[in-house]
Design a protein around this motif. Structure first.
Motif, PDB file in Angstrom:
ATOM      1  N   THR A 219       5.062  10.781  -5.249  1.00 54.24           N
ATOM      2  CA  THR A 219       6.247  10.252  -5.913  1.00 54.24           C
ATOM      3  C   THR A 219       6.581  11.117  -7.126  1.00 54.24           C
ATOM      4  O   THR A 219       5.730  11.804  -7.657  1.00 54.24           O
ATOM      5  CB  THR A 219       6.013   8.812  -6.400  1.00 54.24           C
ATOM      6  OG1 THR A 219       4.789   8.774  -7.123  1.00 54.24           O
ATOM      7  CG2 THR A 219       5.935   7.854  -5.236  1.00 54.24           C
ATOM      8  N   ALA A 220       7.839  11.058  -7.540  1.00 55.92           N
ATOM      9  CA  ALA A 220       8.257  11.730  -8.760  1.00 55.92           C
ATOM     10  C   ALA A 220       9.391  10.921  -9.366  1.00 55.92           C
ATOM     11  O   ALA A 220       9.965  10.050  -8.701  1.00 55.92           O
ATOM     12  CB  ALA A 220       8.698  13.156  -8.477  1.00 55.92           C
TER      13      ALA A 220
ATOM     14  N   PRO B 125      -1.286  14.585  -1.128  1.00 55.89           N
ATOM     15  CA  PRO B 125      -2.322  13.683  -1.624  1.00 55.89           C
ATOM     16  C   PRO B 125      -3.371  13.368  -0.572  1.00 55.89           C
ATOM     17  O   PRO B 125      -4.423  12.851  -0.884  1.00 55.89           O
ATOM     18  CB  PRO B 125      -1.541  12.429  -1.996  1.00 55.89           C
ATOM     19  CG  PRO B 125      -0.324  12.482  -1.146  1.00 55.89           C
ATOM     20  CD  PRO B 125      -0.012  13.931  -0.929  1.00 55.89           C
TER      21      PRO B 125
ATOM     22  N   GLU C 234      12.579  16.318 -10.800  1.00 57.85           N
ATOM     23  CA  GLU C 234      11.116  16.356 -10.786  1.00 57.85           C
ATOM     24  C   GLU C 234      10.580  16.494  -9.362  1.00 57.85           C
ATOM     25  O   GLU C 234       9.553  17.123  -9.130  1.00 57.85           O
ATOM     26  CB  GLU C 234      10.546  15.073 -11.413  1.00 57.85           C
ATOM     27  CG  GLU C 234      10.855  14.910 -12.888  1.00 57.85           C
ATOM     28  CD  GLU C 234      10.029  15.854 -13.752  1.00 57.85           C
ATOM     29  OE1 GLU C 234       8.926  16.225 -13.325  1.00 57.85           O
ATOM     30  OE2 GLU C 234      10.489  16.228 -14.834  1.00 57.85           O
TER      31      GLU C 234
ATOM     32  N   ARG D 227       5.987  23.292  -6.846  1.00 55.24           N
ATOM     33  CA  ARG D 227       4.585  23.463  -7.238  1.00 55.24           C
ATOM     34  C   ARG D 227       3.673  23.415  -6.024  1.00 55.24           C
ATOM     35  O   ARG D 227       2.466  23.425  -6.155  1.00 55.24           O
ATOM     36  CB  ARG D 227       4.175  22.360  -8.218  1.00 55.24           C
ATOM     37  CG  ARG D 227       4.493  22.683  -9.670  1.00 55.24           C
ATOM     38  CD  ARG D 227       3.759  21.740 -10.598  1.00 55.24           C
ATOM     39  NE  ARG D 227       4.156  20.339 -10.424  1.00 55.24           N
ATOM     40  CZ  ARG D 227       5.191  19.777 -11.016  1.00 55.24           C
ATOM     41  NH1 ARG D 227       5.942  20.488 -11.811  1.00 55.24           N
ATOM     42  NH2 ARG D 227       5.471  18.508 -10.823  1.00 55.24           N
TER      43      ARG D 227
ATOM     44  N   ARG E 125       1.268  19.213  -3.911  1.00 54.30           N
ATOM     45  CA  ARG E 125      -0.091  18.875  -3.522  1.00 54.30           C
ATOM     46  C   ARG E 125      -0.033  17.702  -2.557  1.00 54.30           C
ATOM     47  O   ARG E 125       0.454  16.637  -2.905  1.00 54.30           O
ATOM     48  CB  ARG E 125      -0.857  18.455  -4.773  1.00 54.30           C
ATOM     49  CG  ARG E 125      -0.459  19.291  -5.965  1.00 54.30           C
ATOM     50  CD  ARG E 125      -0.757  18.593  -7.246  1.00 54.30           C
ATOM     51  NE  ARG E 125      -0.108  17.288  -7.340  1.00 54.30           N
ATOM     52  CZ  ARG E 125       0.143  16.672  -8.465  1.00 54.30           C
ATOM     53  NH1 ARG E 125      -0.190  17.218  -9.593  1.00 54.30           N
ATOM     54  NH2 ARG E 125       0.705  15.485  -8.485  1.00 54.30           N
TER      55      ARG E 125
ATOM     56  N   ALA F  24      -4.556  15.714   1.269  1.00 53.02           N
ATOM     57  CA  ALA F  24      -5.353  16.919   1.456  1.00 53.02           C
ATOM     58  C   ALA F  24      -6.682  16.777   0.729  1.00 53.02           C
ATOM     59  O   ALA F  24      -6.776  16.106  -0.294  1.00 53.02           O
ATOM     60  CB  ALA F  24      -4.597  18.128   0.916  1.00 53.02           C
ATOM     61  N   GLN F  25      -7.659  17.403   1.256  1.00 51.99           N
ATOM     62  CA  GLN F  25      -8.942  17.376   0.579  1.00 51.99           C
ATOM     63  C   GLN F  25      -9.003  18.559  -0.372  1.00 51.99           C
ATOM     64  O   GLN F  25      -8.814  19.688   0.026  1.00 51.99           O
ATOM     65  CB  GLN F  25     -10.056  17.460   1.605  1.00 51.99           C
ATOM     66  CG  GLN F  25      -9.936  16.328   2.598  1.00 51.99           C
ATOM     67  CD  GLN F  25     -11.269  16.044   3.272  1.00 51.99           C
ATOM     68  OE1 GLN F  25     -12.210  16.783   3.097  1.00 51.99           O
ATOM     69  NE2 GLN F  25     -11.319  14.954   4.003  1.00 51.99           N
ATOM     70  N   ARG F  26      -9.246  18.219  -1.617  1.00 51.80           N
ATOM     71  CA  ARG F  26      -9.324  19.280  -2.618  1.00 51.80           C
ATOM     72  C   ARG F  26     -10.667  19.215  -3.314  1.00 51.80           C
ATOM     73  O   ARG F  26     -11.272  18.161  -3.373  1.00 51.80           O
ATOM     74  CB  ARG F  26      -8.198  19.122  -3.642  1.00 51.80           C
ATOM     75  CG  ARG F  26      -6.898  19.742  -3.171  1.00 51.80           C
ATOM     76  CD  ARG F  26      -5.764  19.239  -4.023  1.00 51.80           C
ATOM     77  NE  ARG F  26      -5.520  17.825  -3.823  1.00 51.80           N
ATOM     78  CZ  ARG F  26      -5.298  16.959  -4.781  1.00 51.80           C
ATOM     79  NH1 ARG F  26      -5.323  17.339  -6.015  1.00 51.80           N
ATOM     80  NH2 ARG F  26      -5.065  15.703  -4.516  1.00 51.80           N
ATOM     81  N   PRO F  27     -11.085  20.326  -3.883  1.00 47.20           N
ATOM     82  CA  PRO F  27     -12.370  20.318  -4.577  1.00 47.20           C
ATOM     83  C   PRO F  27     -12.283  19.534  -5.870  1.00 47.20           C
ATOM     84  O   PRO F  27     -11.185  19.347  -6.378  1.00 47.20           O
ATOM     85  CB  PRO F  27     -12.614  21.791  -4.872  1.00 47.20           C
ATOM     86  CG  PRO F  27     -11.273  22.438  -4.844  1.00 47.20           C
ATOM     87  CD  PRO F  27     -10.429  21.648  -3.908  1.00 47.20           C
TER      88      PRO F  27
ATOM     89  N   ASP G 117       0.838  -1.187   0.000  1.00 46.91           N
ATOM     90  CA  ASP G 117       0.000   0.000   0.000  1.00 46.91           C
ATOM     91  C   ASP G 117       0.873   1.238   0.000  1.00 46.91           C
ATOM     92  O   ASP G 117       1.579   1.519   0.956  1.00 46.91           O
ATOM     93  CB  ASP G 117      -0.903  -0.009   1.215  1.00 46.91           C
ATOM     94  CG  ASP G 117      -1.703   1.281   1.293  1.00 46.91           C
ATOM     95  OD1 ASP G 117      -1.883   1.920   0.247  1.00 46.91           O
ATOM     96  OD2 ASP G 117      -2.126   1.633   2.400  1.00 46.91           O
ATOM     97  N   THR G 118       0.858   1.962  -1.083  1.00 45.46           N
ATOM     98  CA  THR G 118       1.697   3.148  -1.193  1.00 45.46           C
ATOM     99  C   THR G 118       0.818   4.348  -1.476  1.00 45.46           C
ATOM    100  O   THR G 118       1.292   5.382  -1.920  1.00 45.46           O
ATOM    101  CB  THR G 118       2.677   2.988  -2.362  1.00 45.46           C
ATOM    102  OG1 THR G 118       1.906   2.652  -3.521  1.00 45.46           O
ATOM    103  CG2 THR G 118       3.664   1.898  -2.092  1.00 45.46           C
ATOM    104  N   GLY G 119      -0.434   4.186  -1.213  1.00 46.14           N
ATOM    105  CA  GLY G 119      -1.444   5.133  -1.687  1.00 46.14           C
ATOM    106  C   GLY G 119      -1.183   6.587  -1.406  1.00 46.14           C
ATOM    107  O   GLY G 119      -1.462   7.427  -2.244  1.00 46.14           O
ATOM    108  N   ARG G 120      -0.632   6.903  -0.242  1.00 46.40           N
ATOM    109  CA  ARG G 120      -0.646   8.307   0.141  1.00 46.40           C
ATOM    110  C   ARG G 120       0.675   9.010  -0.090  1.00 46.40           C
ATOM    111  O   ARG G 120       0.818  10.173   0.235  1.00 46.40           O
ATOM    112  CB  ARG G 120      -0.997   8.410   1.611  1.00 46.40           C
ATOM    113  CG  ARG G 120      -2.399   7.936   1.858  1.00 46.40           C
ATOM    114  CD  ARG G 120      -2.788   8.191   3.276  1.00 46.40           C
ATOM    115  NE  ARG G 120      -4.201   8.453   3.344  1.00 46.40           N
ATOM    116  CZ  ARG G 120      -4.795   9.092   4.337  1.00 46.40           C
ATOM    117  NH1 ARG G 120      -4.083   9.531   5.324  1.00 46.40           N
ATOM    118  NH2 ARG G 120      -6.082   9.279   4.337  1.00 46.40           N
ATOM    119  N   VAL G 121       1.649   8.291  -0.608  1.00 44.60           N
ATOM    120  CA  VAL G 121       2.963   8.895  -0.778  1.00 44.60           C
ATOM    121  C   VAL G 121       3.046   9.619  -2.120  1.00 44.60           C
ATOM    122  O   VAL G 121       2.621   9.076  -3.141  1.00 44.60           O
ATOM    123  CB  VAL G 121       4.054   7.817  -0.676  1.00 44.60           C
ATOM    124  CG1 VAL G 121       5.410   8.392  -0.995  1.00 44.60           C
ATOM    125  CG2 VAL G 121       4.052   7.189   0.702  1.00 44.60           C
TER     126      VAL G 121
END
Lengths: 129, 129
Positions: B106-107, B124, B112, B119, B122, B126-129, B100-104
């Motif tokens: 990566t680049a 991951p 990058e 940038r 973001r 965080a709750q975004r609209p 399970d790597t869901g929340r990391v």
């Protein structure tokens, strides 16, 4: 294996890769597609991938899992994946068979897929309201 | 333990820390890496961390969990973490093993990764609209 027409193509468009499947792939061809794509993400420094499966009129559980794995591998390599062109019949079958496709970002067609990437292709694992 | 070459390095670049793993770390070395990094985030007032794992050709479940934990600890200390340099084979294995790597975040590589931090990385989670 390379006799006859190409089974899939991986083209670069700016920071994105467009991977099209031209015909139904058997399992070993799918794995080759997967490896080629993951390789290309590195060599082309792609930040997004659109996988176009419009040519497929069937998507079995192995293919569906492979697509999911590809999206996850691409993410680990820093690229966001959008799957486009899932046909109505294919969507119907996938849902009927209860295939788990929860984390994959999808769009209607190539154009929408690229637009989705341009919008920053929201990470589907992110929690959004 | 400090005989021989350094196993990892943590360098500062502006508001970011660049943490590179130079070789496969065993579990206790990983824990030391983790502690050092979390310490440095405070002492250097870092706002972002890039962890470069390009030197690793295998990433077992403990290492993978430790990286995830480090990202979470860094977040609690106010820094965003981007993991870069996951090799194709490593990505393949991680996905195959269902890690399970869901929340990391990566680049592809260091460049990058720093761009991602610039940038605003973001988050991951965080709750975004």
């Amino acid at each position: 294996m390379n006799d006859g027409p190409r089974l899939f193509s991986i083209l670069r468009q700016g920071p994105y890769l467009i991977a099209s499947v031209h015909t139904a792939l058997d399992d070993s061809q799918l794995v080759r597609f997967q490896n080629d794509l993951v390789e290309r993400i590195g060599s082309d420094r792609a930040r997004g991938v659109v996988i176009d499966v419009a040519a497929l009129d069937v998507l079995d559980s192995f293919a569906s899992r492979t697509l999911r794995d590809m999206a996850e591998m691409a993410r680990l390599r820093g690229a966001v994946t959008v799957i486009v062109g899932i046909q109505p019949d294919v969507a119907f079958a996938m849902v009927q068979l209860g295939m788990d496709t929860g984390r994959v970002v999808t769009a209607l067609d190539l154009e929408e897929g690229l637009a989705e990437l341009d919008r920053g292709a929201r990470d589907p694992t992110a929690q959004r309201p």
